[in-house]
Design a protein around this motif. Structure first.
Motif, PDB file in Angstrom:
ATOM      1  N   ARG A 181      -3.887 -37.809   2.132  1.00 14.75           N
ATOM      2  CA  ARG A 181      -5.324 -38.027   2.315  1.00 14.75           C
ATOM      3  C   ARG A 181      -6.120 -36.718   2.341  1.00 14.75           C
ATOM      4  N   ALA A 182      -5.620 -35.712   3.044  1.00 10.81           N
ATOM      5  CA  ALA A 182      -6.348 -34.446   3.150  1.00 10.81           C
ATOM      6  C   ALA A 182      -6.558 -33.817   1.775  1.00 10.81           C
ATOM      7  N   ASP A 183      -5.537 -33.877   0.920  1.00  2.99           N
ATOM      8  CA  ASP A 183      -5.661 -33.320  -0.430  1.00  2.99           C
ATOM      9  C   ASP A 183      -6.673 -34.106  -1.251  1.00  2.99           C
ATOM     10  N   VAL A 184      -6.626 -35.435  -1.135  1.00  2.00           N
ATOM     11  CA  VAL A 184      -7.556 -36.271  -1.905  1.00  2.00           C
ATOM     12  C   VAL A 184      -8.994 -35.977  -1.497  1.00  2.00           C
ATOM     13  N   GLU A 185      -9.266 -35.927  -0.213  1.00  2.00           N
ATOM     14  CA  GLU A 185     -10.633 -35.703   0.253  1.00  2.00           C
ATOM     15  C   GLU A 185     -11.122 -34.312  -0.106  1.00  2.00           C
ATOM     16  N   ARG A 186     -10.227 -33.327  -0.084  1.00  2.00           N
ATOM     17  CA  ARG A 186     -10.624 -31.966  -0.482  1.00  2.00           C
ATOM     18  C   ARG A 186     -10.990 -31.917  -1.960  1.00  2.00           C
ATOM     19  N   LEU A 187     -10.139 -32.509  -2.802  1.00  2.00           N
ATOM     20  CA  LEU A 187     -10.408 -32.503  -4.239  1.00  2.00           C
ATOM     21  C   LEU A 187     -11.631 -33.354  -4.589  1.00  2.00           C
ATOM     22  N   GLU A 188     -11.810 -34.450  -3.853  1.00  2.00           N
ATOM     23  CA  GLU A 188     -12.983 -35.301  -4.055  1.00  2.00           C
ATOM     24  C   GLU A 188     -14.256 -34.498  -3.795  1.00  2.00           C
TER      25      GLU A 188
END
Length: 331
Positions: free
Chosen positions: A315-322
């Motif tokens: 989740r942390a990676d997805v939200e950062r890239l988003e």
């Protein structure tokens, strides 16, 4: 024939409408075994590194990603034999709510081997057990009983032997009759039949769309034209065309949008397409715009590509890239 059983996972209610607005359907799930070896050669014992098991298959992976990103989805899947029991335990450990349709055959296994000396990846995808007529019909009955009115039904993954080519088309019809939006991720005849029925969203890869239209889509103009044509003829309201490292195209009646992938170090692309779809549907279910859903989808696919073997996004990676994609779009 045994009746479908429900495992509410985290304690949620067993009806799809109460668990969340997303139901995923996987009739050919697979235990994903991944490992590594220095070099893949014939005629020798290949000593492997540590291995891991994951509960794979299109719709189940979509549900797993939805949960990782803070949402909830009910995963309907078949299961049989010892592999099927192991599969159920893995999903239970991830606290994914499920509806299980028992089958007589053994749940299949897939094998992914990373060759450490070259960085190449070898993927062995098994066919899966043959489903009897009453087994795949039980799947359709379970869909009818759990379809979330006003929500989404995600039909994703390969069809095992014995299942008719119009299986996903039948799911699309059921979803429409119950006021739900059908999302399909398939290929070949199963994809063609679903598009002939008409769906809310379809997510082909470039190769899958090329096979469907019978033409090479080797330019942006051709890719956009092929995706837009499916919208124009009523086959799908939205077409999310995934292009690997070239990003993705989203076509709808509102127009066409193209989004590049963020710069990440690609480790393994296994599950990237399922992660893309899971994030896309989750954001739509949260009331976000298709453009925002596309950003989340590209972020989730990229985040999964950053993880080893069959591991899915964090989740942390997805939200950062988003967030990075949103900032880039605003420049």
């Amino acid at each position: 024939m045994s009746r479908p059983t429900t495992d509410p996972g985290s304690g949620s209610a067993t009806r799809a409408g109460r668990v969340g607005p997303i139901l995923t359907v996987t009739v050919n799930p697979a235990l994903d075994l991944s490992t590594s070896t220095e070099q893949v050669v014939s005629g020798h014992k290949l000593r492997c590194g540590p291995s891991r098991l994951d509960p794979g298959g299109g719709g189940v992976n979509v549900a797993r990603v939805v949960r990782r990103l803070g949402g909830s989805a009910l995963a309907l899947h078949t299961a049989g034999g010892a592999a099927g029991e192991a599969y159920r335990r893995l999903l239970e450990a991830e606290r994914v709510p499920t509806v299980v349709v028992p089958i007589r055959g053994e749940t299949r296994e897939n094998v992914t081997v990373d060759e450490t000396s070259t960085g190449r990846q070898f993927r062995f995808v098994l066919q899966g057990p043959e489903l009897a007529t009453e087994e795949w019909q039980s799947c359709l009955e379970a869909v009818t009983e759990t379809v979330p009115a006003g929500g989404f039904v995600v039909a994703s993954g390969s069809l095992p032997p014995g299942v008719p080519e119009d299986f996903y088309a039948r799911i699309a019809r059921t979803a429409r009759e119950h006021g739900a939006r059908c999302v399909v991720d398939a290929s070949g005849p199963a994809l063609a039949a679903a598009l002939a029925e008409g769906v809310f969203l379809v997510k082909p890869s470039r190769r899958e769309l090329e096979a469907h239209v019978g033409a090479t889509l080797d330019s942006e103009a051709r890719q956009v034209e092929a995706a837009a044509a499916l919208v124009a003829d009523g086959s799908a309201e939205h077409v999310a065309l995934t292009l690997g490292e070239a990003g993705a195209v989203l076509a709808s009646r509102s127009g066409v949008e193209r989004l590049a992938v963020p710069p990440v170090r690609v480790v393994s692309t296994v599950g990237a397409g399922d992660s893309f779809l899971g994030a896309f549907v989750l954001r739509l279910s949260q009331g976000r715009s298709p453009a925002a859903a596309l950003r989340a989808a590209v972020a989730a696919g990229s985040a999964t590509a950053m993880t080893p073997a069959t591991e899915l996004c964090h989740r942390a990676d997805v939200e950062r890239l988003e967030h990075e994609l949103l900032e880039t779009a605003g420049r």
